[in-house]
Design an enzyme around this catalytic site. Structure first.
Site, PDB file in Angstrom:
ATOM      1  N   PRO A 215       0.797  -1.214   0.000  1.00 44.02           N
ATOM      2  CG  PRO A 215      -0.074  -1.081   2.144  1.00 44.02           C
ATOM      3  CD  PRO A 215       0.992  -1.724   1.355  1.00 44.02           C
ATOM      4  CD  GLU A 216       2.127   3.434  -4.422  1.00 42.67           C
ATOM      5  OE1 GLU A 216       2.273   4.633  -4.709  1.00 42.67           O
ATOM      6  OE2 GLU A 216       2.144   2.540  -5.270  1.00 42.67           O
TER       7      GLU A 216
ATOM      8  NE  ARG B 202       6.782 -10.593  -1.490  1.00 39.87           N
ATOM      9  CZ  ARG B 202       7.230  -9.791  -2.451  1.00 39.87           C
ATOM     10  NH1 ARG B 202       6.394  -9.009  -3.110  1.00 39.87           N
ATOM     11  NH2 ARG B 202       8.502  -9.756  -2.751  1.00 39.87           N
TER      12      ARG B 202
ATOM     13  NE  ARG C 154      19.310  14.943  -3.075  1.00 42.60           N
ATOM     14  CZ  ARG C 154      18.903  14.236  -2.023  1.00 42.60           C
ATOM     15  NH1 ARG C 154      18.294  14.845  -1.019  1.00 42.60           N
ATOM     16  NH2 ARG C 154      19.105  12.952  -1.962  1.00 42.60           N
TER      17      ARG C 154
END
Length: 275
Positions: A2-3, A115, A156
């Site tokens: 899930p995000e 998992r 960056r």
DNA sequence: AGTCGCCTGGTA
DNA sequence: TACCAGGCGACT
């Protein structure tokens, strides 16, 4: 798995059933799930606590417990939190159930994780472990302005997709919503951040907020495992513009969506619209 | 900056 | 049988 939109949907579906409930007792069936202490210490500390609130920080769910304690749950790839009614058949107990919390109204909160990647932390409010205290800003918070977004990316050189996936820069984005946001913004995932124009950064800022908001509105994306706190799938998979649409026509230009391996993640984009 | 490990199961 | 998966951290 899930995000941000999925975790937020789980939070919303779980909240009414757990807030103000007391944890009567718990059972842990996977030692490595519990971080920084033994499972039995963890269980004895949460026993008898009242769940005062359920919050979200990035992809973590934060159970605010009485006694100034916080139980933080990270679902990683396949973690689920399911509230089972009356402890019996609602829904039937899943195979990979690794934590059971009995609540004082007869329901049980189950943590299921095929998992076994998920993690649960217990800490005193105000002394969060590093993984949580390092988290970047919430992209949907009103105070997350374009200015803040731009400053966090400034200087960056990394590829934009890598930075967007870095939870210390900004929280909540995972593989799906990153690909979706980059498509909406018309930015190639491999572009070095310092090559993005202000215009592109502005589009990306809005796109991130748009795809995450849409994801919440559609109750998350269920590609394989994801289910909310009531065991229901999301619907945003029907709305995805690029993720898992390899070979399908781009919604903007009709050329084929491409999938490449980028930084170890399947990455979907339109080579014509995203430059 | 890139790769590997953690795990299990579904699909090509 | 090999590869792939909504994540993330520890390695080189």
């Amino acid at each position: 798995m899930p995000e941000l939109p999925e975790v937020e949907t789980i939070r919303r579906t779980l909240e009414p059933g757990v807030v103000q409930r007391t944890i009567v007792e718990g059972e842990a069936l996977l030692a490595k799930l519990i971080q920084n202490q033994t499972a039995s210490d963890f269980l004895s500390q949460i026993r008898g606590r009242v769940i005062l609130g359920l919050d979200r920080r990035g992809k973590y769910l934060l159970f605010q417990l009485s006694g100034n304690l916080v139980m933080a749950v990270h679902l990683r790839m396949t973690g689920h939190l399911i509230l089972r009614k009356n402890g019996l058949s609602e829904p039937p107990e899943a195979k990979a159930t690794y934590l059971k919390l009995k609540l004082d109204n007869g329901t049980e909160l189950h943590y299921v994780d095929q998992r076994k990647f998920g993690k649960i932390f217990l800490f005193a409010a105000g002394s969060a472990p590093a993984a949580l205290s390092k988290l970047g800003p919430e992209p949907l918070a009103p105070e997350f302005t374009f200015d803040i977004f731009q400053k966090r990316l400034a200087g960056r050189k990394l590829a934009i997709k890598k930075l967007l996936l870095n939870q210390e820069i900004i929280v909540g984005l995972g593989n799906i919503y990153t690909d979706e946001a980059l498509f909406l913004a018309g930015v190639h995932p491999a572009r070095p951040v310092d090559s993005l124009t202000d215009e592109e950064l502005k589009r990306l800022y809005s796109s991130i907020r748009q795809v995450l908001s849409e994801g919440i509105q559609w109750r998350g994306t269920t590609k394989r495992d994801y289910l909310d706190g009531e065991g229901k799938p999301g619907a945003y998979q029907e709305q995805l513009r690029v993720y898992d649409r390899k070979g399908a026509p781009c919604l903007k230009c009709k050329n084929m969506i491409v999938k490449m391996n980028f930084g170890g993640r399947g990455t979907h984009f339109c080579p014509f619209c995203q430059v």
